[in-house]
Scaffold this active site. Structure first.
Site, mmCIF file in Angstrom:
data_model
loop_
_atom_site.group_PDB
_atom_site.id
_atom_site.type_symbol
_atom_site.label_atom_id
_atom_site.label_comp_id
_atom_site.label_asym_id
_atom_site.label_seq_id
_atom_site.Cartn_x
_atom_site.Cartn_y
_atom_site.Cartn_z
ATOM 1 N N CYS A 122 33.114 35.351 55.034
ATOM 2 C CA CYS A 122 33.039 35.063 56.483
ATOM 3 C C CYS A 122 34.237 35.603 57.267
ATOM 4 O O CYS A 122 34.105 35.927 58.438
ATOM 5 C CB CYS A 122 32.844 33.583 56.750
ATOM 6 S SG CYS A 122 34.165 32.537 56.131
ATOM 7 N N CYS A 130 28.810 34.027 55.868
ATOM 8 C CA CYS A 130 29.470 34.063 54.561
ATOM 9 C C CYS A 130 28.853 35.065 53.598
ATOM 10 O O CYS A 130 29.212 35.109 52.414
ATOM 11 C CB CYS A 130 29.482 32.668 53.947
ATOM 12 S SG CYS A 130 30.378 31.479 54.976
ATOM 13 N N LYS A 195 29.768 21.706 49.167
ATOM 14 C CA LYS A 195 30.416 22.036 50.433
ATOM 15 C C LYS A 195 29.404 21.808 51.550
ATOM 16 O O LYS A 195 28.336 22.431 51.571
ATOM 17 C CB LYS A 195 30.886 23.493 50.411
ATOM 18 C CG LYS A 195 31.494 23.934 51.732
ATOM 19 C CD LYS A 195 32.072 25.342 51.641
ATOM 20 C CE LYS A 195 32.549 25.818 53.006
ATOM 21 N NZ LYS A 195 33.107 27.173 52.952
ATOM 22 N N LYS A 248 33.880 19.075 49.457
ATOM 23 C CA LYS A 248 34.494 19.488 50.712
ATOM 24 C C LYS A 248 33.561 19.199 51.877
ATOM 25 O O LYS A 248 32.385 19.545 51.765
ATOM 26 C CB LYS A 248 34.777 20.988 50.633
ATOM 27 C CG LYS A 248 35.384 21.570 51.877
ATOM 28 C CD LYS A 248 35.465 23.057 51.728
ATOM 29 C CE LYS A 248 35.939 23.631 53.063
ATOM 30 N NZ LYS A 248 35.788 25.034 53.142
ATOM 31 N N SER A 274 40.660 21.234 57.600
ATOM 32 C CA SER A 274 41.436 21.417 58.828
ATOM 33 C C SER A 274 41.191 20.323 59.871
ATOM 34 O O SER A 274 42.123 19.850 60.512
ATOM 35 C CB SER A 274 41.129 22.794 59.418
ATOM 36 O OG SER A 274 39.736 22.936 59.652
ATOM 37 N N TYR A 313 46.545 20.661 54.107
ATOM 38 C CA TYR A 313 47.565 21.237 54.983
ATOM 39 C C TYR A 313 48.765 20.299 55.093
ATOM 40 O O TYR A 313 49.773 20.657 55.685
ATOM 41 C CB TYR A 313 46.957 21.543 56.358
ATOM 42 C CG TYR A 313 45.738 22.444 56.224
ATOM 43 C CD1 TYR A 313 45.895 23.815 56.029
ATOM 44 C CD2 TYR A 313 44.448 21.922 56.201
ATOM 45 C CE1 TYR A 313 44.789 24.639 55.845
ATOM 46 C CE2 TYR A 313 43.337 22.737 56.018
ATOM 47 C CZ TYR A 313 43.517 24.087 55.839
ATOM 48 O OH TYR A 313 42.426 24.905 55.641
HETATM 49 C C1 PBG Z 1 35.193 29.849 54.114
HETATM 50 C C2 PBG Z 1 35.846 28.550 54.184
HETATM 51 C C3 PBG Z 1 35.849 27.607 55.218
HETATM 52 C C4 PBG Z 1 36.793 26.660 54.866
HETATM 53 C C5 PBG Z 1 37.298 27.020 53.617
HETATM 54 N N1 PBG Z 1 36.680 28.181 53.205
HETATM 55 C C6 PBG Z 1 35.155 27.577 56.517
HETATM 56 C C7 PBG Z 1 33.715 27.534 56.630
HETATM 57 O O1 PBG Z 1 32.973 27.364 55.685
HETATM 58 O O2 PBG Z 1 33.290 27.705 57.772
HETATM 59 C C8 PBG Z 1 37.208 25.489 55.684
HETATM 60 C C9 PBG Z 1 38.533 24.914 55.380
HETATM 61 C C10 PBG Z 1 39.080 24.002 56.399
HETATM 62 O O3 PBG Z 1 38.414 23.609 57.376
HETATM 63 O O4 PBG Z 1 40.241 23.627 56.226
HETATM 64 N N2 PBG Z 1 34.008 30.059 53.801
#
Ligand code: PBG
Length: 327
Positions: A122, A130, A195, A248, A274, A313
């Site tokens: 991505c 992605c 995820k 996640k 995040s 973080y």
């Molecule tokens: C990438 C990815 C993402 C995150 C980690 N790897 C973003 C998404 O899937 O849009 C998010 C990590 C975070 O929010 O700290 N594919």
């Protein structure tokens, strides 16, 4: 065990008792510190929605990772923002791509910390999805081939572990086979297995400049309402050869971490994403929460739910807090 014979408050009376019977403790060994690398020199650009985090050029990244290492944190996780994005994510697997250059520099200048790379497209596609598109659909099988190639290019640059996060079916198999064929059978895979399609990635997408240009990720990331499906996803990744499985985001999905702990005996990672970080920072900034306590309680809860590894973080701030001792 009933009142008045059992009085739980007896063992809460002071900090000595509390320390003695505490079941879960955080350690610096639990943390992985995610970092964002960009082209250029001397770049240290703050990410507005993630205070204390930056887009870093390779020279600055090296400096930052030294600090992370000196705090005793065992690993960093790298995300790259390439100079150019295109339809087919060329920057993801380029021999001299941004992550590849960053890994090589880190292995050379800061050898005593693990470097994990996020394997996804991505950040490298012009459309921000992605994987590769046919029309508006992300095509699964061509994408996992490219993910395999990307993982090999990271391993070639010196990555210690790869972490596929694209949520494509069969991605762990494709990456395991590609790594093995290229003589990287010793490189483990930390699979983002469960995820979810989460709004809590919002700040990350600012940091990684990876927001999808149309639509959303619901056709590949999981539906937040599903728990049994997470178990099926993790089962697949275990069968495909994942060495570490991941859930996640973390805090809104502690039940999934807990179920994974009960059902699987592999190491479990949880990504304190995040948005989870930004919420605490924002509330603390307004004086609505005690930042340090909110941070430590959140991280502790993720571990208590069953995570062995926490990607966060807060890694440095938590490491500093723990090294102060006492709590
Ligand atoms: C990438 C990815 C993402 C995150 C980690 N790897 C973003 C998404 O899937 O849009 C998010 C990590 C975070 O929010 O700290 N594919």
């Amino acid at each position: 065990m009933q009142y008045p014979d059992y009085r739980p408050r007896r063992l809460r009376a002071n900090e000595h008792f509390r320390r003695m019977i505490r079941e879960t403790r955080l350690s610096v060994d639990d943390f992985v510190h995610p970092l964002f690398v960009v082209p250029g020199k001397n770049v240290k650009k703050p990410i507005a929605s993630m205070p204390g985090n930056f887009q870093l050029s390779v020279d600055q990244l090296v400096k930052e990772v030294k600090i992370t290492r000196d705090l005793g944190i065992p690993a960093v996780l790298l995300f790259g923002i390439p100079e150019k994005k295109d339809e087919i994510a060329t920057g993801a697997f380029a021999r001299d791509g941004i992550v590849q250059r960053a890994v090589t520099a880190l292995k050379d200048k800061v050898p005593d910390i693990l470097v994990i790379t996020d394997v996804c497209l991505c950040e490298y596609t012009s459309h921000g999805h992605c994987g590769m598109l046919r029309g508006t659909d992300v095509e699964n099988d061509p994408t996992i081939e490219v993910l395999g190639e990307t993982a090999v290019s990271h391993a070639r640059a010196g990555a210690d572990m790869v972490a596929p996060s694209a949520m494509m079916d069969g991605q762990v198999t494709a990456i395991r086979e590609a790594l093995d064929e290229a003589d990287f059978d010793h490189i483990p895979i930390m699979a983002y297995s469960a995820k979810y399609a989460s709004c809590f990635y919002g700040p990350f997408r600012e940091a990684a400049e990876s927001a999808p240009q149309f639509g959303d990720r619901k056709a590949y990331q999981m539906d937040p309402g599903n728990g049994d499906e997470a178990i099926r996803e993790i089962t697949l990744d275990v069968e495909e050869g994942a060495d570490i499985i991941m859930v996640k985001p973390a805090l809104p999905y502690l039940d999934i971490i807990c179920r994974a702990r009960q059902e699987f005996d592999l190491p479990i990672a949880a990504y304190n994403v995040s948005g989870e970080f930004a919420m605490i920072k924002a509330a603390a900034n307004l004086g609505w929460l005690d930042e340090e306590r909110a941070m430590m309680e959140s991280l502790l809860s993720i571990k208590r739910a069953g995570a062995d590894i926490i990607l966060t973080y807060f890694a440095r701030e938590a490491a500093r807090f723990l090294s102060k001792g006492s709590r």
